[in-house]
Design an enzyme around this catalytic site. Structure first.
Site, PDB file in Angstrom:
ATOM      1  N   ARG A 147       1.851  -2.539   0.185  1.00  0.00           N
ATOM      2  CA  ARG A 147       2.502  -3.031  -1.021  1.00  0.00           C
ATOM      3  C   ARG A 147       2.991  -1.828  -1.823  1.00  0.00           C
ATOM      4  NH1 ARG A 147      -0.162  -7.083  -5.563  1.00  0.00           N
ATOM      5  NH2 ARG A 147       1.470  -6.854  -7.131  1.00  0.00           N
ATOM      6  N   ASP A 176       5.020   0.075  -4.774  1.00  0.00           N
ATOM      7  CA  ASP A 176       5.314  -0.277  -6.160  1.00  0.00           C
ATOM      8  C   ASP A 176       6.794  -0.134  -6.470  1.00  0.00           C
ATOM      9  OD1 ASP A 176       2.656  -0.874  -6.776  1.00  0.00           O
ATOM     10  OD2 ASP A 176       2.205   1.195  -7.342  1.00  0.00           O
ATOM     11  N   TYR A 232       1.977   9.230   3.432  1.00  0.00           N
ATOM     12  CA  TYR A 232       2.945   9.285   2.335  1.00  0.00           C
ATOM     13  C   TYR A 232       3.394  10.718   2.112  1.00  0.00           C
ATOM     14  CZ  TYR A 232       1.829   4.527   0.661  1.00  0.00           C
ATOM     15  OH  TYR A 232       1.668   3.172   0.541  1.00  0.00           O
ATOM     16  N   ARG A 258       0.080   8.469  -6.385  1.00  0.00           N
ATOM     17  CA  ARG A 258       0.713   8.985  -7.611  1.00  0.00           C
ATOM     18  C   ARG A 258      -0.327   9.534  -8.580  1.00  0.00           C
ATOM     19  NH1 ARG A 258       4.036   3.971  -9.412  1.00  0.00           N
ATOM     20  NH2 ARG A 258       4.499   5.273 -11.230  1.00  0.00           N
TER      21      ARG A 258
END
Length: 259
Positions: free
Chosen positions: A52, A54, A118, A203
């Site tokens: 999921r 953002d 990531y 993040r």
């Protein structure tokens, strides 16, 4: 009637979307994909994504799955190669499907994934071609200190301090297997891989490591942050524009990475 399961490998620029997952009164990647699939297959299709992302987050590799009954699957199998071209023609320019293929019916886009990776991109000079694709910072942080701090992440599994509050998960434990900063001609890239990630985790980690790089906290103080299990003790979340989901790996028995 028996079902057949199909995987979709896609990529997308997340700038114009409120993340992957369907939401009321918001445009999402999943909504666009489901609509295109439903149009082509002439029946309602609901995909399940591998994660999921953002609002504003990008993906250079993303997987989703959907199921069809035997009759519809037989029709799709006949035109599978042409189906990708037709699907891309219906999707907006910022979503691209690479392939659609059949998998074992119990292979799950989210729960069968073993590893996700990531990247977070930072640049330091104004560049119109990096708008919404990288985070512009004005002061160059100490990359050596940030890598020292990143190495400490391997000593822990509970990353509650980097998780968005009030998320519906059973555990905040993750096994990080890569975490490092690299410098390139355009700026810095943070690479991180784990078996799973919490919401907003990458993040928040980047924001905390940048505080180390700016000298606001020492690398060893990362331990205090993690052990507190308190989100307010970690750094601020960096902007979504620099974050990319780059790789999702599945067991070899699924044949996903080999097709």
């Amino acid at each position: 009637m028996n079902q057949k399961r199909y995987f979709i490998e896609l990529s997308y620029n997340g700038t114009e979307y409120h993340g992957w997952q369907v939401q009321p009164n918001a445009v999402t990647v999943q909504e666009r994909l489901d609509k295109a699939l439903s149009t082509l297959l002439r029946q309602p299709i609901e995909t399940t994504g591998c994660g999921r992302t953002d609002t504003g987050v990008h993906a250079t590799q993303f997987y989703a799955h959907f199921d069809l009954n035997e009759v519809a699957a037989g029709q799709l199998d006949i035109q599978l190669a042409r189906f990708v071209t037709s699907l891309n023609a219906l999707l907006p320019f910022d979503i691209a499907v690479k392939r659609v293929f059949n998998v074992l019916v119990d292979t799950h886009a989210r729960f069968s994934a073993m590893k996700r990776s990531y990247e977070y991109h930072i640049h330091f000079k104004k560049n119109p071609f990096k708008v919404n694709r990288s985070w512009l910072m004005h002061d160059f942080p100490d990359i050596e200190l940030m890598n020292q701090a990143a190495g400490i992440l391997f000593d822990y599994t509970d990353f509650s301090c980097f998780s968005k509050s009030n998320t519906q998960v059973f555990t905040n434990n993750c096994k990080i297997i890569r975490a490092e900063w690299q410098q390139n001609l355009d700026g810095l890239v943070f690479h991180i891989s784990a078996d799973r990630f919490l919401r907003n985790m990458v993040r928040a980690i980047v924001g905390t490591l940048v505080e180390v790089g700016k000298g606001k906290i020492t690398p060893e103080q990362i331990r205090t942050v993690i052990e507190s299990k308190n989100r307010s003790n970690a750094g601020s979340s960096v902007p979504a524009c620099g974050l990319y989901l780059t790789e999702v790996l599945y067991p070899k028995t699924s044949n996903i990475s080999e097709i």
